[in-house]
Design a protein around this motif. Structure first.
Motif, PDB file in Angstrom:
ATOM      1  N   VAL A  48      -3.235  -5.175  -2.376  1.00 41.79           N
ATOM      2  CA  VAL A  48      -2.520  -5.837  -1.282  1.00 41.79           C
ATOM      3  C   VAL A  48      -2.471  -7.338  -1.528  1.00 41.79           C
ATOM      4  CG1 VAL A  48      -2.610  -6.396   1.180  1.00 41.79           C
ATOM      5  CG2 VAL A  48      -3.015  -4.052   0.427  1.00 41.79           C
ATOM      6  N   GLY A  49      -3.585  -7.921  -1.982  1.00 42.64           N
ATOM      7  CA  GLY A  49      -3.589  -9.338  -2.316  1.00 42.64           C
ATOM      8  C   GLY A  49      -2.636  -9.666  -3.447  1.00 42.64           C
ATOM      9  N   ALA A  50      -2.576  -8.770  -4.464  1.00 46.55           N
ATOM     10  CA  ALA A  50      -1.642  -8.996  -5.569  1.00 46.55           C
ATOM     11  C   ALA A  50      -0.194  -8.907  -5.092  1.00 46.55           C
ATOM     12  CB  ALA A  50      -1.901  -7.966  -6.674  1.00 46.55           C
ATOM     13  N   TRP A  51       0.073  -7.965  -4.176  1.00 44.85           N
ATOM     14  CA  TRP A  51       1.439  -7.873  -3.624  1.00 44.85           C
ATOM     15  C   TRP A  51       1.800  -9.165  -2.892  1.00 44.85           C
ATOM     16  CZ3 TRP A  51       0.352  -2.495  -1.013  1.00 44.85           C
ATOM     17  CH2 TRP A  51       0.304  -1.525  -2.017  1.00 44.85           C
ATOM     18  N   GLN A  52       0.871  -9.698  -2.132  1.00 40.38           N
ATOM     19  CA  GLN A  52       1.156 -10.938  -1.403  1.00 40.38           C
ATOM     20  C   GLN A  52       1.387 -12.096  -2.375  1.00 40.38           C
ATOM     21  OE1 GLN A  52      -2.303 -11.209   1.109  1.00 40.38           O
ATOM     22  NE2 GLN A  52      -1.410  -9.916   2.709  1.00 40.38           N
ATOM     23  N   ASN A  53       0.603 -12.146  -3.461  1.00 40.53           N
ATOM     24  CA  ASN A  53       0.819 -13.197  -4.462  1.00 40.53           C
ATOM     25  C   ASN A  53       2.191 -13.062  -5.111  1.00 40.53           C
ATOM     26  OD1 ASN A  53      -1.688 -14.362  -4.031  1.00 40.53           O
ATOM     27  ND2 ASN A  53      -2.691 -13.149  -5.619  1.00 40.53           N
ATOM     28  N   ASP A  54       2.579 -11.818  -5.417  1.00 37.82           N
ATOM     29  CA  ASP A  54       3.913 -11.601  -5.995  1.00 37.82           C
ATOM     30  C   ASP A  54       5.007 -12.066  -5.041  1.00 37.82           C
ATOM     31  OD1 ASP A  54       2.781 -10.565  -8.256  1.00 37.82           O
ATOM     32  OD2 ASP A  54       3.023  -8.460  -7.653  1.00 37.82           O
ATOM     33  N   ASP A  55       4.826 -11.739  -3.770  1.00 33.17           N
ATOM     34  CA  ASP A  55       5.825 -12.165  -2.791  1.00 33.17           C
ATOM     35  C   ASP A  55       5.896 -13.688  -2.695  1.00 33.17           C
ATOM     36  OD1 ASP A  55       6.343  -9.527  -2.253  1.00 33.17           O
ATOM     37  OD2 ASP A  55       5.054  -9.429  -0.481  1.00 33.17           O
ATOM     38  N   ALA A 110     -10.178  -1.677  -4.307  1.00 32.23           N
ATOM     39  CA  ALA A 110      -8.989  -1.698  -5.165  1.00 32.23           C
ATOM     40  C   ALA A 110      -7.716  -1.844  -4.337  1.00 32.23           C
ATOM     41  CB  ALA A 110      -8.936  -0.422  -6.004  1.00 32.23           C
ATOM     42  N   HIS A 111      -7.667  -1.151  -3.199  1.00 32.55           N
ATOM     43  CA  HIS A 111      -6.470  -1.248  -2.364  1.00 32.55           C
ATOM     44  C   HIS A 111      -6.317  -2.656  -1.789  1.00 32.55           C
ATOM     45  CE1 HIS A 111      -3.227  -0.016   0.213  1.00 32.55           C
ATOM     46  NE2 HIS A 111      -3.892  -0.408   1.287  1.00 32.55           N
ATOM     47  N   LEU A 112      -7.420  -3.238  -1.346  1.00 32.38           N
ATOM     48  CA  LEU A 112      -7.353  -4.606  -0.824  1.00 32.38           C
ATOM     49  C   LEU A 112      -6.938  -5.583  -1.928  1.00 32.38           C
ATOM     50  CD1 LEU A 112     -10.537  -4.691   1.460  1.00 32.38           C
ATOM     51  CD2 LEU A 112      -8.146  -4.450   2.159  1.00 32.38           C
ATOM     52  N   SER A 171      -0.421   4.037  -7.339  1.00 31.67           N
ATOM     53  CA  SER A 171       0.963   4.370  -7.672  1.00 31.67           C
ATOM     54  C   SER A 171       1.795   3.093  -7.762  1.00 31.67           C
ATOM     55  CB  SER A 171       1.557   5.305  -6.618  1.00 31.67           C
ATOM     56  OG  SER A 171       1.673   4.629  -5.379  1.00 31.67           O
ATOM     57  N   PRO A 172       2.915   3.121  -8.498  1.00 30.01           N
ATOM     58  CA  PRO A 172       3.755   1.913  -8.597  1.00 30.01           C
ATOM     59  C   PRO A 172       4.367   1.497  -7.268  1.00 30.01           C
ATOM     60  CG  PRO A 172       4.300   3.516 -10.317  1.00 30.01           C
ATOM     61  CD  PRO A 172       3.409   4.209  -9.350  1.00 30.01           C
ATOM     62  N   GLU A 173       4.547   2.441  -6.373  1.00 29.68           N
ATOM     63  CA  GLU A 173       5.162   2.120  -5.083  1.00 29.68           C
ATOM     64  C   GLU A 173       4.153   1.429  -4.167  1.00 29.68           C
ATOM     65  OE1 GLU A 173       6.622   5.692  -3.428  1.00 29.68           O
ATOM     66  OE2 GLU A 173       8.037   6.093  -5.062  1.00 29.68           O
ATOM     67  N   ARG A 174       4.679   0.535  -3.362  1.00 33.01           N
ATOM     68  CA  ARG A 174       3.835  -0.130  -2.378  1.00 33.01           C
ATOM     69  C   ARG A 174       3.666   0.768  -1.161  1.00 33.01           C
ATOM     70  NH1 ARG A 174       5.225  -6.570  -1.975  1.00 33.01           N
ATOM     71  NH2 ARG A 174       5.107  -7.062  -4.209  1.00 33.01           N
TER      72      ARG A 174
END
Length: 344
Positions: free
Chosen positions: A276-283, A271-273, A195-198
């Motif tokens: 999570v890595g992509a979210w951290q890179n975005d941050d 996929a979830h991990l 989903s688009p939401e984190r």
């Protein structure tokens, strides 16, 4: 996977199937079960059977004394009786020297509210003129098997083997139902992962993974047992073999479903991990972009904050507004650049 809560001890039923003509037409009839009989009364009824009649004794979480008394009267092996009293046996079958076949089956059912798979056990003893089922747990395959045999008595022509088939069929059907329910929960979990939401669902993924692993450990050990029952060397009547082959086929299909669920869960976890890595890179990119934007005015302000006597534009009336404008313009250009590259 959670062990099921124990039922009230002492429940015992005895059913007599008689009138078999051996033609496979299933003309046997079941007597009305007598609830909560003593072991002596049950043994007396079983000893009085004649012809092709046989008895089916259903026990619900019996005490050790009840089961040992019944086992002694029917000639059950002490090790088999001990296994029946311990509700965490691995699915298996044992044939003892006295001709009694003992089959351990694990029952399971899915609790949708907690996404847990609860387990129990049913032990089936087969002799020439009797069947004994010992149940532990919430699920009662023996009751459903008796209902099916009442609706379709054809397997009763096979004698005690017909009852074993009915119980095994109910257990395997419950596996298929639980597999579909776990699959539905996995589909919902997949949608949340992508989903688009984190949303951090790592704990739920691991929890479902644990349930699927225990589900697999319940189904797979039963496969060789079911396949052996479907073979020609079991001693069943030839007409009974297609029934057991059908159960073995359903069990194999469920085993494939559970294996696919296990592999899909691994993919969902990966996929979830990765997300999570992509979210951290975005941050990190966002933080780095804002740090770069604020570094430029800090540099300019730092230069003008050095108390030198000769500072450019120090005597110019518009020097201060020009410095502020330069910092604001540079920050705006950096913001547009990072925004266009997707860092902000």
């Amino acid at each position: 996977m959670k062990p099921a809560a124990a039922r009230i001890r002492g429940s015992m039923e005895c059913a007599i199937y008689e009138g078999q003509d051996g033609t496979g037409t299933g003309t046997g009839r079941m007597s009305r079960p007598d609830a909560a009989q003593g072991c002596e009364s049950v043994l007396k009824r079983l000893r009085g059977l004649g012809g092709d009649a046989f008895g089916w004794v259903r026990l619900d979480n019996p005490s050790a004394g009840e089961l040992e008394q019944l086992g002694e009267g029917l000639g059950l092996h002490p090790l088999a009786v001990e296994d029946a009293l311990q509700p965490q046996q691995r699915p298996k079958r044992e044939r003892y020297a006295d001709g009694v076949l003992a089959v351990a089956l694990r029952t399971l059912w899915y609790v949708g509210e907690t996404s847990d798979v609860e387990v129990g056990q049913v032990m089936v003893f087969l002799g020439p003129r009797f069947v004994v089922t010992v149940r532990h747990g919430r699920a009662d395959p023996a009751a459903e098997a008796a209902r099916r045999l009442g609706a379709d008595p054809a397997p009763l022509a096979f004698g005690p083997a017909g009852v074993l088939h009915a119980v095994l069929d109910v257990v395997v059907d419950s596996y298929g139902t639980a597999a579909r329910q776990v699959g539905a929960d996995l589909t919902a979990l997949e949608r949340r992962v992508f989903s688009p939401e984190r949303e951090d669902v790592i704990e739920e993924v691991y929890s479902l993974k644990r349930e699927v692993l225990e589900f697999r450990d319940t189904v797979q050990p039963l496969l060789p047992v079911a396949e052996e029952f479907a073979g020609p060397r079991t001693g069943w009547p030839e007409e009974a073999l297609p029934y057991f082959r059908d159960v073995a086929d359903h069990l194999q299909r469920t085993s494939n479903e559970v294996r696919a669920l296990d592999e899909l869960l691994n993919s969902v976890l990966d996929a979830h991990l990765a997300r999570v890595g992509a979210w951290q890179n975005d941050d990190m990119r966002t933080i780095s972009a804002w740090a770069a934007i604020f570094a430029l005015p800090t540099l300019v302000a730092g230069v003008y904050g050095m108390n030198f006597e000769h500072i450019p534009e120090a005597e110019w009336d518009y020097g201060y507004p020009a410095a502020i404008g330069l910092m604001a313009g540079a920050c705006f250009l950096l913001y547009r650049l990072f925004r266009r590259n997707g860092w902000l």
